[in-house]
Design a protein around this motif. Structure first.
Motif, short mmCIF file in Angstrom:
data_model
loop_
_atom_site.label_atom_id
_atom_site.label_comp_id
_atom_site.label_asym_id
_atom_site.label_seq_id
_atom_site.Cartn_x
_atom_site.Cartn_y
_atom_site.Cartn_z
N TYR A 122 69.64 -13.01 0.75
CA TYR A 122 68.21 -12.28 0.22
C TYR A 122 68.11 -12.02 -1.16
O TYR A 122 68.89 -11.46 -1.74
N ILE A 123 67.13 -12.92 -1.81
CA ILE A 123 67.09 -13.07 -3.36
C ILE A 123 65.93 -12.22 -3.60
O ILE A 123 64.81 -12.21 -2.95
N SER A 124 65.94 -11.38 -4.48
CA SER A 124 64.88 -10.67 -4.78
C SER A 124 64.49 -11.31 -6.27
O SER A 124 65.10 -11.36 -7.19
N GLY A 125 63.28 -11.57 -6.26
CA GLY A 125 62.79 -12.49 -7.45
C GLY A 125 61.93 -11.63 -8.68
O GLY A 125 61.90 -10.27 -8.21
N ASN A 126 61.99 -11.96 -9.64
CA ASN A 126 61.53 -11.21 -10.99
C ASN A 126 59.90 -11.32 -11.00
O ASN A 126 59.28 -12.36 -11.26
N ASN A 164 68.06 -23.45 1.96
CA ASN A 164 66.97 -22.91 2.96
C ASN A 164 67.05 -21.31 3.07
O ASN A 164 67.55 -20.77 4.20
N VAL A 165 67.08 -20.99 1.72
CA VAL A 165 66.91 -19.43 1.87
C VAL A 165 65.39 -18.92 2.47
O VAL A 165 64.47 -19.23 1.91
N VAL A 166 65.66 -17.91 3.42
CA VAL A 166 64.62 -17.37 4.14
C VAL A 166 64.16 -16.06 3.35
O VAL A 166 62.78 -15.96 3.47
N TYR A 167 65.04 -14.99 3.15
CA TYR A 167 64.43 -13.78 2.62
C TYR A 167 64.15 -13.75 1.23
O TYR A 167 65.14 -14.08 0.58
N TRP A 168 63.13 -13.34 0.79
CA TRP A 168 62.59 -13.36 -0.56
C TRP A 168 61.79 -12.08 -0.93
O TRP A 168 60.97 -11.80 -0.19
N GLY A 169 62.43 -11.29 -2.05
CA GLY A 169 61.92 -9.92 -2.22
C GLY A 169 60.81 -10.19 -3.21
O GLY A 169 61.21 -10.79 -4.32
#
Ligand code: AHR
Length: 493
Positions: A122-126, A164-169
């Protein structure tokens, strides 16, 4: 004797495994010296990931890991953390102590960690200091299977297949460290970022907007109204720390009954927060189900004496175990609204599961609770009710017994019960409507005292122990130790 009643005919839904999620930030010793040890020959590792930590988290069935922050996320430029390590930029971690960050742990390393853990990233974007283009490029880099500028760059850096990263903040705490925005302003920003978050031929993205701080219901209302159509979920951050206005101590491991019940009572407020935020989202967006992602929760105390105040390093006791279990029971019982939760944070920061010193690791009471609760993951939640007495000190009066229950695909019923009373054990009888139990197995996490903890160089004081439970007169009977967390696996005839 207190009854715990389970109604197998009533369920609000399936407990998403992601409710048992975790969070790791570039903060203090969470990543460096914690999860990631690079090429340190003295610490067993696989591709730089600390083996003992990976194994412990796998035992707890970690389903999803959030990264790179937290506040750090809105200062993080992902391109600094790719390519040959010797040419990666060295930057300053301005939020967390002004320490040097050499970017040796970046996107490839995070996704390698998730691979080893067998969990979803789950990647939290800037959003706070990044651009829409930079965010969109990150998704393309991670998920584009074909030919494109970012996919070519990924291949040049040694990775053929997309992750295939699904979760994005979409940003973090945009009401605070992520840009100090108003709800109205962030809603517009969120729409802008979301518009350019494309799938790139990979999986559908699950977009998580930066949600409210505790009981800021205005934030949820405005965001759901204005940007709810562009995202899948809103986040919520709620930490339980000591009520300093009541003169409560901030120490993680030196505390009295008043401090303990204060934390329990503040934890139980999570139930009300979830009720209110999910109701607002439902009311505002009746045509679309928005999920609630509690992507930061846990106990926040003073740092351990002598450690860097910016590193947020704290010990963890049986109090942390009780608080973890109370929260997880609340999330289970709200699994129709709570789609993910991420305790803060995995290693060496706040309510950690693991503490490290050199090559040694300590498994905290919180880790034991995640391990104990793992069978709830993916099971059908069942309605449960505990006949509770009241315990506490001063105005922190709380129910003594608190529960949640679920049923797995094999028809086994799993019950987790907290005895929050630190001065008395409780005799309980579990009755499951319409079901005659054939056998029951109980396990419990407890210590001799609520201040018990696991520490370096010592045998574990807090661990999962078998607990006596018997089936009698069509019910399961057991005695819950004072200040304990217990699980029951019940098989029916
Ligand atoms: O978990 C520590 C910090 O708490 C995070 O960076 C931030 O999002 C929150 O305020």
């Amino acid at each position: 004797m207190q009854n715990i009643l389970i109604n197998p005919a009533r369920s609000v839904g399936t407990i998403s495994p992601n409710i048992y999620g975790h969070f790791s930030e570039h903060l203090g010793r969470c990543i460096y010296d914690g999860l990631y040890v690079g090429d340190d020959p003295d610490i067993p590792n696989v591709n730089g990931m600390r083996t003992a930590a990976v194994e412990a988290l796998k035992r707890a069935k970690i389903p999803v890991l959030r990264w790179p922050g937290g506040c750090f996320a809105d200062t993080y430029h992902w391109m600094d953390g790719i390519g040959p390590k010797e040419s990666r930029k060295t930057i300053v971690n301005t939020f967390w102590g002004g320490v040097t960050e050499n970017n040796s742990f970046g996107t490839h390393e995070f996704l390698e960690l998730c691979r080893q853990l067998g969990c979803q990233p789950y990647i939290s974007g800037n959003v706070g200091s990044g651009t829409v283009q930079e965010f969109s490029d990150w998704i393309e880099y991670c998920n584009m299977p074909g030919v494109s500028p970012m996919a070519s760059l990924r291949r040049k850096n040694g990775r053929e297949e997309p992750w295939n990263v699904v979760y994005w903040g979409i940003g973090n705490e945009t009401w605070g460290c992520g840009g100090n925005m108003t709800a109205e302003h962030y809603a517009d920003v969120c729409k802008n970022f979301s518009t350019y978050m494309r799938g790139y031929g990979g999986p559908a993205l699950y977009k998580i907007a930066s949600g409210a701080n505790g009981s800021d219901y205005h934030w949820t209302k405005v965001l759901a109204e204005k940007a709810g159509h562009c995202v899948d979920a809103l986040s919520l951050h709620y930490y339980t720390g000591p009520s300093r206005h009541k003169g409560r101590t901030g120490s993680a491991s030196v505390f009295g009954p008043e401090d303990y019940y204060d934390c329990v009572s503040r934890t139980l407020f999570m139930d009300e927060l979830i009720e209110n935020h999910t109701r607002i989202m439902r009311n505002v967006r009746s045509n679309k189900k928005l999920g609630l992602v509690v992507d930061e929760w846990g106990l926040w105390f003073d740092v351990e004496p002598g450690t860097n105040p910016a590193f947020l390093y704290q010990q963890s006791t049986m109090r942390d175990a009780v608080v973890a279990a109370l929260n997880l029971n609340i999330f289970n019982n709200h699994c129709d609204g709570v789609v993910m939760a991420n305790i803060a944070q995995t290693v060496n920061v706040l309510q950690s599961l693991i503490l490290t010193e050199g090559a040694e690791i300590v498994e905290t009471p919180t880790l034991k609770v995640f391990e104990l609760f793992a069978p709830h993951q993916g099971a059908k939640q069942l309605d449960s009710y505990a006949e509770a007495g009241l315990v506490g000190t001063g105005d922190d009066i709380v129910p003594d017994i608190q529960v949640s229950a679920s049923e797995n695909a094999d028809g086994e019923i799993f019950v987790t019960a907290v005895n929050a009373d630190i001065s008395a054990s409780k005799e309980v009888v579990i009755r499951i409507g319409g079901i005659k139990p054939e056998s029951a197995e109980a396990k419990s996490v407890w210590g001799d005292s609520i201040t018990d903890k696991n520490d370096f160089g010592q045998p574990e004081k807090v661990f999962i122990r078998p607990l006596g439970a018997c089936v009698e007169d069509g019910a399961v009977k057991a005695v819950l130790p004072a200040g304990s967390v217990t699980s029951f696996t019940v098989r029916a005839k």
